[in-house]
Design an enzyme around this catalytic site. Sequence first.
Site, mmCIF file in Angstrom:
data_model
loop_
_atom_site.group_PDB
_atom_site.id
_atom_site.type_symbol
_atom_site.label_atom_id
_atom_site.label_comp_id
_atom_site.label_asym_id
_atom_site.label_seq_id
_atom_site.Cartn_x
_atom_site.Cartn_y
_atom_site.Cartn_z
ATOM 1 N N ASN A 92 15.563 32.808 30.860
ATOM 2 C CA ASN A 92 15.628 33.061 29.408
ATOM 3 C C ASN A 92 15.784 34.553 29.133
ATOM 4 O O ASN A 92 14.927 35.209 28.561
ATOM 5 C CB ASN A 92 14.418 32.464 28.662
ATOM 6 C CG ASN A 92 13.082 33.016 29.129
ATOM 7 O OD1 ASN A 92 12.968 33.546 30.242
ATOM 8 N ND2 ASN A 92 12.067 32.901 28.292
ATOM 9 N N HIS A 177 10.505 22.961 31.524
ATOM 10 C CA HIS A 177 9.606 23.325 30.420
ATOM 11 C C HIS A 177 9.671 22.105 29.501
ATOM 12 O O HIS A 177 10.685 21.877 28.859
ATOM 13 C CB HIS A 177 10.141 24.591 29.753
ATOM 14 C CG HIS A 177 9.511 24.927 28.437
ATOM 15 N ND1 HIS A 177 8.782 26.067 28.230
ATOM 16 C CD2 HIS A 177 9.528 24.275 27.247
ATOM 17 C CE1 HIS A 177 8.367 26.103 26.975
ATOM 18 N NE2 HIS A 177 8.806 25.035 26.349
ATOM 19 N N ASP A 303 3.450 32.272 35.025
ATOM 20 C CA ASP A 303 4.242 32.316 33.791
ATOM 21 C C ASP A 303 4.130 33.712 33.154
ATOM 22 O O ASP A 303 3.980 33.837 31.933
ATOM 23 C CB ASP A 303 3.792 31.217 32.806
ATOM 24 C CG ASP A 303 4.789 31.012 31.681
ATOM 25 O OD1 ASP A 303 5.889 31.604 31.726
ATOM 26 O OD2 ASP A 303 4.466 30.264 30.738
#
Length: 427
Positions: A92, A177, A303
């Site tokens: 991302n 996700h 994360d």
Amino acid sequence: MRILLKNANAVLKEGTQLVDILIENTKIVKIDTNIETNAERVIDIEGQLVLPGLIDVHVHFRDPGQTQKEDVVTGSHAAARGGYTTVWTMPNVDPVPDTAEKMKKMVEHNRSKSIVHIEQYGSITKKRTSEELVDFKALKDAGAIAFSNDGNGIQTAEVMYEAMKQIKALDLPLAAHVEDESLMQHGVMNEGDTAKQLGLPGISELTETAQLARDLEIARNTGVHYHVCHVSKARSVELIRRAQRDGVNVTAEVAPHHLFLDETMITMDNPMMKMNPPLRTLKDRQALLSGLLDGTIGMIATDHAPHTVEDKTGSMKTAAFGITGLETAFSLLYTKLVKSGICTIEQLVQWMSSQPAQIFNIQHAGELKSGEIADLTVMNVDTQYKIEKKDFASKGVNTPFVGQQVYGRTELTMVAGKIVFQRKGQN
Ligand SMILES: NC(=O)N[C@@H](CC(=O)O)C(=O)O
Ligand SMILES: [Zn+2]
Ligand SMILES: [Zn+2]
């Protein structure tokens, strides 16, 4: 170059033993009691713990696109400072690595800037928007080691089904996700009493579990290696456990913050407590821990989600989701799980190194062994220290764990025989 580590309390496959470790160039060449040899460098470990280098398959380095939050240099220094020798970076970023050309460029940039081993996820769809699939084969050839749309779920079963079929054919993992956006309703924290008290919009458990249930069926049908990112709910652990019993090729990770924090600790509108998935309940935390202990959840991933101070200031309604994790994970886990007797150091090493290596087929990692690449980390677990922002190598200091007193401080990190982090004062 030969480096001799003397008096290492090494976590080996056969148990934790006091040994010497000889490293020659990039490899461990001997592990034995009292190695007598001439080496250019002799470091007395003085009985401290030596672990196989930690592996984090879920980090955000924001490079390219948001390097004010992190870049590969600072992110990889944060990894080394946390005891990590391998990280896998999520896609991302901007631009998203959704073509071979962009992927190749990212892989080259990552490799040229990182001081730890680094691998890059390709996205599942173009621009990560749940519409058009990428050319998986081209991305694999360009260096993608797995695929993920982390940051967003895949919103239609049709796209997920096609993705799983094609990724299965390439024999790579799909890291999901899981988040159904139609159920998200602009939530910023767990749906429940705390959200009501604070007047903040909630995120229901279905956001995660409904999509997970869908995915597990598609994974069963396609046979893909389906890996669930940052599991947050007890119900998710149960669904994964059942699917594993049914023979679905599903693995999962949990983040330290979901193990140690829950919604009752959000006593005010505090952006440092905002992450996706959100902090859930005490019951969920207990289920996540049980899932780790019984093997349903095979690994811990941070994360690591660095943000600027501005992005994490103000109200949870507008702040960014995510907290940094690389530099606090081991200490928190060691202090709260090993030191308190909930698990052994050997189990923690399984979850933070051996199993990520096994599950994601990372060669020559996850075990301290003669003949393997010298990826290792030295941890001081006897001295208590305070987590402080000023010590972070990451650009992101957004973590609610600042101020905590913990054990398990990285003293030295070695990547392929090279010392990439060493605490000042260490010989
Ligand atoms: N976990 C988060 O809260 N944030 C992540 C995205 C993600 O992991 O989904 C980020 O990139 O900031
Ligand atoms: Zn995510
Ligand atoms: Zn993430």
